[in-house]
Design a protein around this motif. Structure first.
Motif, PDB file in Angstrom:
ATOM      1  N   ALA A  63      36.935 -84.844  45.411  1.00 57.46           N
ATOM      2  CA  ALA A  63      37.202 -83.735  44.507  1.00 57.46           C
ATOM      3  C   ALA A  63      36.248 -83.755  43.315  1.00 57.46           C
ATOM      4  O   ALA A  63      35.692 -84.792  42.939  1.00 57.46           O
ATOM      5  CB  ALA A  63      38.646 -83.816  44.012  1.00 57.46           C
ATOM      6  N   THR A  65      35.507 -81.285  39.379  1.00 57.66           N
ATOM      7  CA  THR A  65      35.802 -80.176  38.490  1.00 57.66           C
ATOM      8  C   THR A  65      34.684 -80.080  37.466  1.00 57.66           C
ATOM      9  O   THR A  65      33.857 -80.987  37.345  1.00 57.66           O
ATOM     10  CB  THR A  65      37.169 -80.358  37.805  1.00 57.66           C
ATOM     11  OG1 THR A  65      37.502 -79.170  37.078  1.00 57.66           O
ATOM     12  CG2 THR A  65      37.152 -81.547  36.853  1.00 57.66           C
ATOM     13  N   ASN A  76      35.395 -87.656  41.950  1.00 52.66           N
ATOM     14  CA  ASN A  76      36.149 -88.827  42.418  1.00 52.66           C
ATOM     15  C   ASN A  76      35.396 -89.524  43.555  1.00 52.66           C
ATOM     16  O   ASN A  76      34.780 -88.864  44.391  1.00 52.66           O
ATOM     17  CB  ASN A  76      37.531 -88.384  42.914  1.00 52.66           C
ATOM     18  CG  ASN A  76      38.201 -89.428  43.787  1.00 52.66           C
ATOM     19  OD1 ASN A  76      38.321 -89.248  44.992  1.00 52.66           O
ATOM     20  ND2 ASN A  76      38.610 -90.535  43.182  1.00 52.66           N
ATOM     21  N   ILE A  85      37.502 -92.064  38.855  1.00 49.12           N
ATOM     22  CA  ILE A  85      36.938 -90.769  38.457  1.00 49.12           C
ATOM     23  C   ILE A  85      35.766 -91.036  37.517  1.00 49.12           C
ATOM     24  O   ILE A  85      35.838 -91.896  36.629  1.00 49.12           O
ATOM     25  CB  ILE A  85      38.000 -89.892  37.772  1.00 49.12           C
ATOM     26  CG1 ILE A  85      39.176 -89.648  38.727  1.00 49.12           C
ATOM     27  CG2 ILE A  85      37.411 -88.564  37.327  1.00 49.12           C
ATOM     28  CD1 ILE A  85      40.321 -88.880  38.120  1.00 49.12           C
ATOM     29  N   VAL A 111      42.723 -89.359  45.215  1.00 50.20           N
ATOM     30  CA  VAL A 111      42.594 -88.141  44.406  1.00 50.20           C
ATOM     31  C   VAL A 111      42.216 -86.979  45.318  1.00 50.20           C
ATOM     32  O   VAL A 111      41.174 -87.002  45.975  1.00 50.20           O
ATOM     33  CB  VAL A 111      41.541 -88.336  43.304  1.00 50.20           C
ATOM     34  CG1 VAL A 111      41.386 -87.046  42.505  1.00 50.20           C
ATOM     35  CG2 VAL A 111      41.952 -89.481  42.389  1.00 50.20           C
ATOM     36  N   LEU A 114      41.085 -82.077  41.237  1.00 58.54           N
ATOM     37  CA  LEU A 114      40.769 -82.350  39.839  1.00 58.54           C
ATOM     38  C   LEU A 114      40.738 -81.050  39.058  1.00 58.54           C
ATOM     39  O   LEU A 114      40.346 -79.999  39.596  1.00 58.54           O
ATOM     40  CB  LEU A 114      39.395 -83.033  39.723  1.00 58.54           C
ATOM     41  CG  LEU A 114      39.316 -84.543  39.972  1.00 58.54           C
ATOM     42  CD1 LEU A 114      37.859 -84.975  40.036  1.00 58.54           C
ATOM     43  CD2 LEU A 114      40.038 -85.296  38.871  1.00 58.54           C
ATOM     44  N   TYR A 124      43.083 -83.650  34.553  1.00 55.80           N
ATOM     45  CA  TYR A 124      44.259 -83.656  35.411  1.00 55.80           C
ATOM     46  C   TYR A 124      43.821 -83.921  36.853  1.00 55.80           C
ATOM     47  O   TYR A 124      42.785 -83.416  37.300  1.00 55.80           O
ATOM     48  CB  TYR A 124      45.004 -82.317  35.347  1.00 55.80           C
ATOM     49  CG  TYR A 124      45.549 -81.983  33.979  1.00 55.80           C
ATOM     50  CD1 TYR A 124      46.863 -82.278  33.636  1.00 55.80           C
ATOM     51  CD2 TYR A 124      44.739 -81.359  33.023  1.00 55.80           C
ATOM     52  CE1 TYR A 124      47.366 -81.958  32.377  1.00 55.80           C
ATOM     53  CE2 TYR A 124      45.228 -81.050  31.762  1.00 55.80           C
ATOM     54  CZ  TYR A 124      46.548 -81.358  31.449  1.00 55.80           C
ATOM     55  OH  TYR A 124      47.038 -81.048  30.198  1.00 55.80           O
ATOM     56  N   TRP A 125      44.604 -84.709  37.575  1.00 59.17           N
ATOM     57  CA  TRP A 125      44.286 -84.931  38.977  1.00 59.17           C
ATOM     58  C   TRP A 125      45.567 -85.164  39.782  1.00 59.17           C
ATOM     59  O   TRP A 125      46.583 -85.625  39.254  1.00 59.17           O
ATOM     60  CB  TRP A 125      43.326 -86.102  39.157  1.00 59.17           C
ATOM     61  CG  TRP A 125      43.836 -87.463  38.752  1.00 59.17           C
ATOM     62  CD1 TRP A 125      44.434 -88.395  39.553  1.00 59.17           C
ATOM     63  CD2 TRP A 125      43.776 -88.053  37.438  1.00 59.17           C
ATOM     64  NE1 TRP A 125      44.747 -89.514  38.843  1.00 59.17           N
ATOM     65  CE2 TRP A 125      44.348 -89.353  37.537  1.00 59.17           C
ATOM     66  CE3 TRP A 125      43.283 -87.636  36.197  1.00 59.17           C
ATOM     67  CZ2 TRP A 125      44.453 -90.206  36.444  1.00 59.17           C
ATOM     68  CZ3 TRP A 125      43.379 -88.476  35.107  1.00 59.17           C
ATOM     69  CH2 TRP A 125      43.955 -89.743  35.235  1.00 59.17           C
ATOM     70  N   ASP A 127      47.245 -87.163  42.800  1.00 57.78           N
ATOM     71  CA  ASP A 127      47.148 -88.388  43.596  1.00 57.78           C
ATOM     72  C   ASP A 127      48.100 -88.241  44.789  1.00 57.78           C
ATOM     73  O   ASP A 127      49.321 -88.348  44.654  1.00 57.78           O
ATOM     74  CB  ASP A 127      47.535 -89.604  42.758  1.00 57.78           C
ATOM     75  CG  ASP A 127      47.202 -90.926  43.454  1.00 57.78           C
ATOM     76  OD1 ASP A 127      47.266 -90.957  44.704  1.00 57.78           O
ATOM     77  OD2 ASP A 127      46.883 -91.906  42.751  1.00 57.78           O
ATOM     78  N   TRP A 173      49.544 -76.161  40.985  1.00 55.73           N
ATOM     79  CA  TRP A 173      49.173 -77.094  42.048  1.00 55.73           C
ATOM     80  C   TRP A 173      49.779 -76.625  43.371  1.00 55.73           C
ATOM     81  O   TRP A 173      50.724 -75.830  43.412  1.00 55.73           O
ATOM     82  CB  TRP A 173      49.645 -78.515  41.723  1.00 55.73           C
ATOM     83  CG  TRP A 173      51.109 -78.793  41.883  1.00 55.73           C
ATOM     84  CD1 TRP A 173      51.763 -79.239  42.985  1.00 55.73           C
ATOM     85  CD2 TRP A 173      52.112 -78.638  40.875  1.00 55.73           C
ATOM     86  NE1 TRP A 173      53.101 -79.379  42.748  1.00 55.73           N
ATOM     87  CE2 TRP A 173      53.346 -79.031  41.453  1.00 55.73           C
ATOM     88  CE3 TRP A 173      52.100 -78.227  39.536  1.00 55.73           C
ATOM     89  CZ2 TRP A 173      54.529 -78.990  40.751  1.00 55.73           C
ATOM     90  CZ3 TRP A 173      53.282 -78.200  38.840  1.00 55.73           C
ATOM     91  CH2 TRP A 173      54.485 -78.582  39.440  1.00 55.73           C
TER      92      TRP A 173
END
Length: 636
Positions: A63, A65, A76, A85, A111, A114, A124-125, A127, A173
């Protein structure tokens, strides 16, 4: 803020070198998209051509961002031993990238998504292994561990994609729990959790917030071979189906002002689809099968680029800071972000020389604001480019006046008699035929045509000479035929010039139906006869090919009058007792001697002789005896 001065000094030094040794038209940004392959990050232009690559020392990237305010990418690595990260700052002018660890690995993290909040500078991520959504401030990561925003472990959830609504301070999400998938949101303060979508959804993956249209987009990997990109308002209402296709495994998506992009693990490719207006999207219907949806007309998805490595994440440059300066929901947040950047910039400027200040002021054109810590120009509405040197209205309107809307997009006000998004179409184009002159009425804008001498009609579509010639031909044969008034002048002119009417008549093929009909009949009859002959020839050939061949046997034997009493080879079949003279027997094509009709013996007499000998007739034995005796006679 921690350790800003060292970073800013490096960035400003690079900026100074770039302005001295690199031409002014070189782009300090250079890229529009960034994607993560398994072992590197690629920076791409608008045509998805590779500009640069970075992060080659990592093994399994996933991921990512993008913090557009500071030109930072967060990504990640699933297999890195120390970090989970990382942050990356790409400098196109110096052809370099600075990578730093942002989040330390604490266990077996996985992850999946993101997201970044540029106002509070929180990362923010999701998991998937821990079934949690975590966050941490990049300013305090060295002092404080990450915190849990949403814990889905108890309910068995599997968070995948995450997205931040910067303006309304919400986190969205996707939950890809099998059998209980959903799209949810929560406040960035951890309060007011809501489930937005939970019906007719199978496995939602990537998710994105379109700040310009205030809509939510997500990918749903349907059961079987199908997938869909869907959209709704930010509260989950007005759910729409954007596009549905098959034979892909979509992962993450990115939204620009006019296009939707997503990554595909199956083809290792990036695909795109035009972002439609939200009021023209079809309503998502749970009762429709995927095959029924695909039969409905929709634009085709387009494959933009393909690589040999696995692909996962994608981000796109949106320039939303410029476009949302006048948005009611976002202008306050954008203003606070800009104030924070200005404060950081002012703290840095106190440490640089006047020459650097002068270069910074001259670097951004058309009133753009320069940020030294990331070598970036924030342009005013209506301008774009690395140095704000390009006007959005430059050569945009073909026949009209261009103005910039509140969202930063060019809009055309067309001149009279022109239309189109860019005023590129003229009303008279292609209206009048046959070289007619188009005239637009000044009062009501109606179109009319001024035709040449030989044409008439509202669009000059009628050829007067050809039409009147036909009437003249008919008038010569039938004087009482009504003829249009304008054709009398044509007929008189033709007669006065001594021109034959036949010159203006149709070709002889049409004027002589008898000849034409006779020719057609002859051609049809000849063709029929030829086809029948060809069929007969084919049938005869097939019969000859498959007809069994008969043996060709031809022998001549002499039969004696009387049998020799002392010869044991004489049989009734080799004698003719009642004949006065001997005869010759010719045996030809007699079916391997099974049936042999000859005039040299009487079958009834032979049968009587067999009975006299008190034995049953044996055809095979008698045939052998007959041939044997015949061979003896020939040799004698």
């Amino acid at each position: 803020m921690i350790l800003y001065s060292s970073r800013h000094f490096v960035a400003l030094a690079l900026f100074l070198v770039a302005n001295i040794f690199i031409p002014l038209d070189a782009s300090p940004i250079g890229w529009e998209f960034a994607v993560t392959l398994r072992s590197k990050i690629l920076f791409l232009d608008k045509q998805m051509q590779i500009i640069a690559s970075a992060a080659h020392e990592y093994e399994e990237l996933s991921a990512l961002t993008f913090d557009e305010s500071e030109e930072l990418i967060y990504f990640n690595d699933k297999k890195h031993q120390n970090g989970s990260i990382f942050s990356l700052r790409h400098d196109a002018t110096a052809s370099s990238a600075i990578v730093e660890q942002a989040v330390q690995r604490t266990g077996n993290e996985s992850v999946a998504g993101l997201a970044f909040d540029p106002l509070n500078r929180n990362l923010y991520w999701a998991d998937m292994h821990k079934a949690q959504i975590l966050f941490a401030s990049i300013d305090t990561l060295a002092k404080e561990p990450p915190k849990v925003l949403v814990d889905l472990h108890v309910e068995g959830g599997r968070p995948d994609g995450v997205a931040v609504d910067i303006c309304r301070r919400k986190l969205y999400w996707t939950n890809c729990k099998i059998g209980h998938a959903s799209v949810e949101r929560i406040g960035l303060d951890g309060k007011n959790r809501e489930t937005l979508i939970q019906d007719d959804i199978d496995m939602p993956r990537g998710i994105a917030v379109d700040q310009v249209t205030d809509r939510l987009y997500w990918i749903d990997d349907k059961n079987g071979i199908f997938f869909a990109v869907e959209s709704s308002k930010l509260d989950g209402s007005d759910r729409k189906l954007v596009v549905q296709d098959k034979h892909q495994e979509p992962l993450q998506l990115a939204i620009t002002s006019d296009t939707i992009y997503w990554t595909d693990r199956t083809d290792r490719a990036v695909w795109s689809y035009p972002k439609p207006s939200y009021d023209t999207l079809p309503t998502s219907n749970a009762t429709q099968s995927p095959d029924e949806v695909l039969e409905q007309p929709q634009a085709a998805v387009k494959r933009l680029a393909t690589w040999k490595e696995d692909i996962y994440g994608i981000v796109a440059r949106t320039d939303f800071y410029q476009r949302l300066q006048k948005d009611d929901s976002c202008n306050g947040v954008v203003k606070k972000i800009k104030q924070r950047l200005d404060k950081t910039l002012n703290a840095t400027r106190s440490q640089i020389s006047e020459q650097m200040d002068k270069l910074q002021q001259e670097h951004c054109l058309n009133g753009g604001t320069f940020f030294a810590h990331n070598n970036y120009c924030m342009c005013r509405l209506g301008f774009k480019g690395a140095r704000c040197e390009i006007s959005e209205c430059h050569n945009y309107c073909v026949h009209g006046t261009c103005e910039i809307s509140d969202f930063g997009f060019p809009k055309c006000y067309c001149q009279t008699n022109f239309y189109g998004d860019r005023c590129e179409y003229y009303k008279c184009n292609g209206y009048c035929l046959n070289n007619g002159h188009c005239v637009v009425d000044k009062d009501n804008s109606d179109l009319s045509c001024e035709c040449t001498e030989s044409f008439s009609g509202s669009r000059c579509e009628f050829n007067n000479t050809e039409t009147c010639a036909a009437y003249c031909q008919l008038l010569k044969q039938q004087p009482d035929t009504p003829v249009p008034n304008h054709c009398y002048d044509v007929c008189e002119e033709m007669n006065s010039n001594g021109t034959s009417i036949a010159v203006y008549s149709r070709p002889s093929l049409c004027s002589s139906p008898t000849v034409f009909t006779g020719t057609v009949i002859i051609v049809l009859v000849s063709g029929t006869v030829a086809c029948l002959a060809l069929v007969a020839l084919i049938v005869h050939g097939l019969r000859l090919m498959y007809k069994p061949k008969r043996p060709h046997i031809k022998k001549t034997f002499v039969v004696r009058k009387q049998a020799r009493h002392n010869s044991s080879s004489d049989t009734p079949l080799t004698n003719r007792p009642l004949a006065t003279e001997q005869c010759e027997i010719t045996i030809e094509n007699c079916c391997n001697m099974n049936i042999c009709e000859t005039p040299c013996f009487d079958p009834k007499l032979v049968e009587q002789q067999f009975a006299a000998r008190d034995r049953k007739p044996c055809v095979k034995e008698d045939k052998k005896i007959l041939i044997h005796n015949m061979d003896d006679d020939l040799m004698s």
